[in-house]
Enzyme design. Structure first.
Site, PDB file in Angstrom:
ATOM      1  N   CYS A  11      -7.260  10.332  -7.590  1.00  0.00           N
ATOM      2  CA  CYS A  11      -7.077   8.920  -7.210  1.00  0.00           C
ATOM      3  C   CYS A  11      -7.819   8.127  -8.266  1.00  0.00           C
ATOM      4  CB  CYS A  11      -7.637   8.635  -5.818  1.00  0.00           C
ATOM      5  SG  CYS A  11      -7.756   6.874  -5.432  1.00  0.00           S
TER       6      CYS A  11
ATOM      7  N   LYS B 126     -12.773   0.060  -2.691  1.00  0.00           N
ATOM      8  CA  LYS B 126     -11.843  -1.064  -2.850  1.00  0.00           C
ATOM      9  C   LYS B 126     -12.393  -2.333  -2.197  1.00  0.00           C
ATOM     10  CE  LYS B 126      -7.487   1.585  -3.132  1.00  0.00           C
ATOM     11  NZ  LYS B 126      -6.850   0.985  -4.308  1.00  0.00           N
TER      12      LYS B 126
ATOM     13  N   ASP C 268       0.824  -1.204   0.000  1.00  0.00           N
ATOM     14  CA  ASP C 268       0.000   0.000   0.000  1.00  0.00           C
ATOM     15  C   ASP C 268       0.861   1.257   0.000  1.00  0.00           C
ATOM     16  OD1 ASP C 268      -1.599   2.201   1.706  1.00  0.00           O
ATOM     17  OD2 ASP C 268      -3.009   0.915   0.629  1.00  0.00           O
ATOM     18  N   ARG C 269       0.609   2.133  -0.953  1.00  0.00           N
ATOM     19  CA  ARG C 269       1.407   3.336  -1.126  1.00  0.00           C
ATOM     20  C   ARG C 269       1.182   4.336   0.005  1.00  0.00           C
ATOM     21  NH1 ARG C 269      -0.584  -0.355  -3.793  1.00  0.00           N
ATOM     22  NH2 ARG C 269      -2.391   0.900  -4.330  1.00  0.00           N
ATOM     23  N   THR C 270      -0.064   4.569   0.355  1.00  0.00           N
ATOM     24  CA  THR C 270      -0.357   5.528   1.417  1.00  0.00           C
ATOM     25  C   THR C 270       0.182   5.050   2.757  1.00  0.00           C
ATOM     26  OG1 THR C 270      -2.280   6.493   0.315  1.00  0.00           O
ATOM     27  CG2 THR C 270      -2.239   6.626   2.709  1.00  0.00           C
TER      28      THR C 270
ATOM     29  N   CYS D 119      -2.175   4.934 -11.013  1.00  0.00           N
ATOM     30  CA  CYS D 119      -2.239   5.122  -9.563  1.00  0.00           C
ATOM     31  C   CYS D 119      -1.531   6.429  -9.267  1.00  0.00           C
ATOM     32  CB  CYS D 119      -1.564   3.975  -8.810  1.00  0.00           C
ATOM     33  SG  CYS D 119      -1.467   4.254  -7.010  1.00  0.00           S
ATOM     34  N   ASN D 120      -2.262   7.397  -8.750  1.00  0.00           N
ATOM     35  CA  ASN D 120      -1.663   8.697  -8.468  1.00  0.00           C
ATOM     36  C   ASN D 120      -0.621   8.635  -7.362  1.00  0.00           C
ATOM     37  OD1 ASN D 120      -3.416  11.119  -9.893  1.00  0.00           O
ATOM     38  ND2 ASN D 120      -4.634   9.284  -9.557  1.00  0.00           N
ATOM     39  N   THR D 121      -0.963   7.969  -6.257  1.00  0.00           N
ATOM     40  CA  THR D 121      -0.056   7.932  -5.116  1.00  0.00           C
ATOM     41  C   THR D 121       1.274   7.275  -5.478  1.00  0.00           C
ATOM     42  OG1 THR D 121      -2.044   7.645  -3.755  1.00  0.00           O
ATOM     43  CG2 THR D 121       0.075   7.434  -2.648  1.00  0.00           C
ATOM     44  N   ALA D 122       1.235   6.278  -6.356  1.00  0.00           N
ATOM     45  CA  ALA D 122       2.461   5.595  -6.775  1.00  0.00           C
ATOM     46  C   ALA D 122       3.436   6.524  -7.484  1.00  0.00           C
ATOM     47  CB  ALA D 122       2.112   4.416  -7.676  1.00  0.00           C
TER      48      ALA D 122
ATOM     49  N   THR E 265      -5.951  10.285  -2.358  1.00  0.00           N
ATOM     50  CA  THR E 265      -5.621   9.575  -1.119  1.00  0.00           C
ATOM     51  C   THR E 265      -4.867  10.510  -0.184  1.00  0.00           C
ATOM     52  OG1 THR E 265      -3.452   8.784  -1.860  1.00  0.00           O
ATOM     53  CG2 THR E 265      -5.371   7.392  -2.383  1.00  0.00           C
TER      54      THR E 265
END
Length: 233
Positions: free
Chosen positions: A194, A164, A48-50, A83-86, A125
Site C-alpha cells: 500500500c 490518511k 475509495d477503492r477498498t 496506489c496498489n488497490t487501484a 489494504t
C-alpha cells in the site's frame, strides 16, 4: 524534450508526493536540467477503492479514466499509478490508452522473483488482499507468502486510515504491532503493498526486510525514461 512521466495520483495525496520524491531520488542527475519531467494529477475525490471492492461502493474507474485523459492531453509518455488497490482496474485503464502504463504489482513481484526473496508477508489494504493481486502473481513463481489473519488485517487497515487522517504516530504503532507478530512466527520479509505503508514505516530500521512497491514502480519508470531518452529503446 525528455520523455515525461505521468502520475495518476491522489490515492492518497501523500503517496503521490512520495512517488514524485522517489523519482527525483532515483534519477541520475547532476543539475535541474537533467531531471525527468513529471506531470502529476492528484484528484483525492476518486472514490475509495477498498470500499468499492468490499461493499460495492461507487466505482473509481470513471474518475481514474478522467485523470488518465488529462495526463494524455498534457503530454505524458509513461504512466504510473501509486496506489496498489487501484490496480484492480489496471487492465481496463491500460486497455484505454496507447501510452506505456507500468504495473506496480508486476514490477514489485519481479524484484522478489529476481532476487529470490521468499517467506514474505503482504501488507496492504483489505481491498488489495481480497482481490489477490499479489497472491496470484507470487503463486505463479512459487514464492512462499502469507497474508495477515483477519484481526491483523483489521489493524493494518486501521493503521493506513490513521495515517490518511493525519495520526502518524498511531499509524506506526499499529503497523509495528502486526509486523512484530509476523516476525515472531518466522516471517523475514514484508511487501509494503500500500503506498501509504512506506510513509508509515519511514522511520523504522532494518529496511532490507521491506520491499517498497512505490520505490520499485518509480525505479522502473525512471529506467524506462533513461533508456528512451538515451535513444536505446
Amino acid at each position: 524534450m525528455k520523455k515525461i512521466i505521468g502520475i495518476l495520483g491522489g490515492m492518497g495525496p501523500a503517496a503521490t508526493i512520495d512517488a514524485m520524491g522517489k523519482i527525483i531520488k532515483n534519477t541520475p542527475a547532476t543539475c535541474d536540467q537533467e531531471h525527468i519531467p513529471v506531470i502529476a494529477v492528484s484528484f483525492p475525490d476518486i472514490p475509495d477503492r477498498t470500499e468499492n471492492i468490499l461493499s460495492e461502493g461507487e466505482s473509481p474507474l470513471n474518475k481514474m479514466l478522467a485523470v488518465l485523459r488529462i495526463l494524455e492531453a498534457a503530454g505524458a509518455e509513461c504512466i504510473i499509478m501509486p496506489c496498489n488497490t487501484a490496480h484492480y482496474w489496471y487492465d481496463e485503464l491500460k486497455a484505454s490508452t496507447k501510452i506505456p502504463f507500468l504495473n506496480i504489482v508486476e514490477v514489485t513481484c519481479n524484484k522478489i522473483v529476481s532476487e529470490v526473496i521468499n517467506n514474505v508477508a503482504i501488507l496492504a489494504t483489505t481491498g488489495t488482499i481480497k482481490t489477490g493481486l499479489y497472491q496470484e502473481r507470487l503463486k505463479k513463481d512459487n514464492v512462499n507468502y502469507v497474508v495477515p489473519d483477519d484481526i491483523q488485517q483489521g489493524i493494518v487497515m486501521e493503521s493506513i486510515l490513521a495515517y490518511k487522517s493525519g495520526d502518524v504516530e498511531r499509524a506506526y504503532q499499529l503497523m509495528e504491532t502486526v509486523i512484530t507478530q509476523l516476525k515472531h512466527v518466522g516471517i523475514e520479509n514484508f511487501i509494503m503493498g500500500c503506498t501509504e505503508i512506506p510513509l508509515i514505516l519511514s522511520g523504522c530500521g532494518d529496511k532490507e526486510r521491506y520491499i517498497d512497491a512505490t520505490g520499485e514502480l518509480v525505479k522502473k519508470a525512471v529506467g524506462w525514461c533513461c533508456l528512451v531518452n538515451n535513444g536505446t529503446k
